[in-house]
Enzyme design. Structure first.
Site, PDB file in Angstrom:
ATOM      1  N   ASP A 312       0.815  -1.203   0.000  1.00 28.20           N
ATOM      2  CA  ASP A 312       0.000   0.000   0.000  1.00 28.20           C
ATOM      3  C   ASP A 312       0.859   1.268   0.000  1.00 28.20           C
ATOM      4  O   ASP A 312       1.927   1.314   0.621  1.00 28.20           O
ATOM      5  CB  ASP A 312      -0.900  -0.017   1.249  1.00 28.20           C
ATOM      6  CG  ASP A 312      -1.822   1.174   1.343  1.00 28.20           C
ATOM      7  OD1 ASP A 312      -2.646   1.341   0.429  1.00 28.20           O
ATOM      8  OD2 ASP A 312      -1.713   1.935   2.317  1.00 28.20           O
ATOM      9  N   GLU A 365       1.098  -0.554  -5.067  1.00 28.47           N
ATOM     10  CA  GLU A 365       0.020   0.430  -5.230  1.00 28.47           C
ATOM     11  C   GLU A 365       0.710   1.791  -5.239  1.00 28.47           C
ATOM     12  O   GLU A 365       0.986   2.367  -4.200  1.00 28.47           O
ATOM     13  CB  GLU A 365      -0.994   0.306  -4.086  1.00 28.47           C
ATOM     14  CG  GLU A 365      -2.256   1.135  -4.287  1.00 28.47           C
ATOM     15  CD  GLU A 365      -2.188   2.512  -3.643  1.00 28.47           C
ATOM     16  OE1 GLU A 365      -2.648   3.473  -4.275  1.00 28.47           O
ATOM     17  OE2 GLU A 365      -1.655   2.630  -2.522  1.00 28.47           O
TER      18      GLU A 365
END
Length: 635
Positions: A312, A365
């Site tokens: 993330d 990401e």
């Protein structure tokens, strides 16, 4: 004294932990049921270098640690204590007396389990003993490299896919019984679980963590999660974990000021603070933090057989200025905004993961324009093997939200991505981030009437599935959920009682099935030769057409993004023959209106679009067509 404090710990392990190269530190840090000198008990080990005193407290001593003071091991900053006659299931914390004399109580950074929130104690947990039955899955993974095979990911929030009532969640076992058969039936190759590390606030969706090694107790025990992953593998479904190494939350029992000093977050508040999220960044320049984080990544693969990590907020990790006001800017050694420590960490992370698990998926990401994210580290890259294509997603959602007559003036939004589609190994994400906080569901982003919304979503999904790159879809989007995602409620399963949603569901399942069985859509995803425009320039009619190529097959794709009906629409095709209509998004079985489908199109010797052969099509409004050359045709 040092030897007495070791309690079976290895000096080499402790050295590597301090040095930043202990990639299995979970095996000795934290609470472990062990036998010392023939006596059963639990060994507690924690890193708190600036503490004056550390004690173990728990239900076994009435939360009074006066008799359970931990011993400091030399200059390592590590404390350890063996306590006899306690077992698995005991609640505990560390009571730390800071250098200033303040007493604080902390959950174990390496706890494998914790009390259910709002309680915050760690739980002594034995991870061994589960008998895995997924050897066949691992053999298949070795035979099917991800780059040249289908990758179709279903993103799931375990707390809202289905629930039994308010905050009455499905357990991992119950998800095994319902989610796994559903995903298998829909044809997805992988489930991506949004973060399941222990976190205090449901509304953070797991992205603000207190226990990085703890399987959140909301959904059950670590052994239940093992069974869930094992059953996924037995159904030929991989499991990807959404992993959050970029930051952690500030709750008192967590990592913040762990020993009374900024330990995990680093001493510079300007660099540590993430004001937009109200969290703290890890200190990627501290070796013990690197051991903590890389060991955590390996832990999920070692212990829970995870098939990959979606890492993330990479952009936030590598940019010191991201989401910060100018007064909080800090600079690297060269005066720039790149977080050099974070970049070194990410490279080391990927090198380590692929050393132990060469077939793992490491997905970044990353919304930045950082180059070579998916290039090997020895070529100067960050070492991931896939990156989310945020540019494609943003352009396409902006384009689809336009009124159809306006699309002719923004044609570049659907074509620009092909200029960089092969610069990285991309995943095309339609994730939870796009259907929350007032952004509307994917269906409700589409303009027009009720029927036109469904037609355009089918069109969009067809283009998404045939654009180069692997695929990810957030739960509920497969039937065209009207409402945006509500994290406190379960998905709107009841809408499947309506024909429009049921036929959309059928369309997505059919599209998934075709994708899995069509090598032209994934066999050469990372090779520019897999894609060829037929007509990229038809902005006036808002129609695009292109070819996808595999090693030995090809598909022809036509997409009409306008609300106009085009008869005798001619496109060039690469070979003579009979072209079968494999997917037509306007088919009545999918909720469309076309009752006079053309199952075949015969090519003609009319030169068009640079090809010697062409076919003439009928293109209703908002229609996606996929055609294959009939292999049995002798035209």
């Amino acid at each position: 004294m040092v030897q007495a404090a070791l309690n079976g710990l290895s000096k080499n392990d402790l050295y590597l932990f301090n040095e930043g190269s202990s990639y299995h530190s979970y095996r000795f840090m934290g609470a472990h049921p062990v036998r010392v000198d023939g006596i059963e008990g639990v060994r507690f080990t924690v890193w708190a270098p600036n503490a004056a005193t550390v004690r173990v407290i728990g239900g076994f001593n009435n939360w009074n640690g006066s008799k359970h003071r931990m011993k400091r091991i030399g200059k390592t900053g590590i404390y350890s204590l063996f306590i006899s006659d306690i077992n698995e299931g005991e609640l505990y914390k560390y009571e730390i007396v800071t250098s200033e004399g303040t007493v604080i109580r902390k959950a174990d950074p390496y706890a494998f389990f914790a009390e259910r929130r709002p309680n915050t104690a760690s739980v002594v947990t034995q991870l061994g003993g589960y008998e895995w039955e997924d050897a066949d899955w691992y053999a298949k993974k070795r035979e099917k490299p991800a780059y040249s095979n289908p990758l179709l990911i279903y993103e799931v929030h375990a707390g809202s896919w289905k629930i039994k009532g308010k905050e009455d969640f499905y357990t991992y076992d119950e998800l095994s019984d319902e989610l796994i058969p559903y995903v298998a039936n829909m044809g997805y190759t992988h489930i991506e679980l949004m973060p399941i590390s222990e976190h205090p606030l449901d509304q953070s969706w797991g992205y603000q963590i207190t226990g990085f090694y703890g399987v959140t107790s909301r959904y059950g025990s670590p052994k239940q999660l093992m069974r869930f992953v094992d059953k996924c593998h037995q159904h030929d479904i991989g499991v990807i974990l959404d992993w959050v190494p970029g930051h952690f939350c500030k709750d008192d029992h967590g990592l913040r000021m762990f020993d009374g000093t900024p330990l995990f977050e680093g001493p510079d508040a300007k660099r540590a603070e993430k004001p937009l999220w109200g969290t703290l960044s890890f200190d990627f320049g501290r070796s013990e933090v690197i051991s903590f984080l890389i060991s955590n990544a390996i832990y999920w693969m070692d212990v829970f057989h995870m098939d990959g990590l979606r890492v993330d907020a990479v952009a936030s990790m590598i940019n010191l200025h991201m989401d910060k006001p100018p007064e909080m800017f800090t600079f690297n050694y060269f005066g720039g905004s790149d977080n050099l420590d974070a970049l070194r960490f990410l490279k080391k992370l990927n090198e380590t993961v692929f050393h132990y698990y060469p077939d793992t998926l490491m997905l970044a990401e990353d919304s930045s324009a950082w180059p070579a994210v998916t290039a090997p580290t020895y070529k100067g890259g960050l070492g991931f093997n896939f990156k989310w294509n945020m540019g494609w997603m943003n352009d396409m959602l902006r384009y689809m939200a336009l009124d159809p007559p306006e699309r002719a003036h923004h044609h570049h939004l659907i074509t620009f991505s092909l200029l960089y589609a092969f610069s990285e190994n991309f995943v095309l994400p339609l994730s939870h981030d796009e259907v929350v906080h007032g952004k509307c569901s994917l269906l409700n982003k589409m303009p027009g009437t009720y029927e036109e919304k469904f037609a355009q979503l089918r069109l969009f999904y067809g283009f998404w599935m045939t654009h180069p790159g692997k695929k990810l879809l957030f739960m509920g989007s497969e039937w065209g959920q009207f409402d945006e995602w509500k994290d406190g409620d379960m998905l709107d399963w009841m809408v499947l009682e309506y024909d429009t949603h049921r036929t959309m569901h059928h369309y997505v399942k059919s599209l998934n099935g075709f994708y899995l069985n069509q090598p032209s859509l994934w066999e050469r995803d990372s090779n520019p030769d897999c894609f060829e425009w037929i007509d990229v320039h038809n902005a006036a009619q808002s129609v695009i057409s292109f070819i996808r190529r595999g090693n030995s097959d090809f598909s022809v794709i036509v997409a009409n993004f306008s609300g106009n009906n085009y008869y005798d629409y001619r496109i060039g095709v690469p070979e003579p023959g009979l072209y079968s209509s494999i997917i037509n998004s306007n088919d009545t079985q999918f909720g469309g209106t076309d009752t006079q489908l053309h199952p075949f199109y015969s090519s003609e010797s009319i030169a068009w679009h640079g090809h010697n052969q062409s076919i003439s099509l009928h293109l209703p409004p908002f229609t996606f067509l996929l055609l294959n050359l009939d292999p049995g045709d002798t035209h």
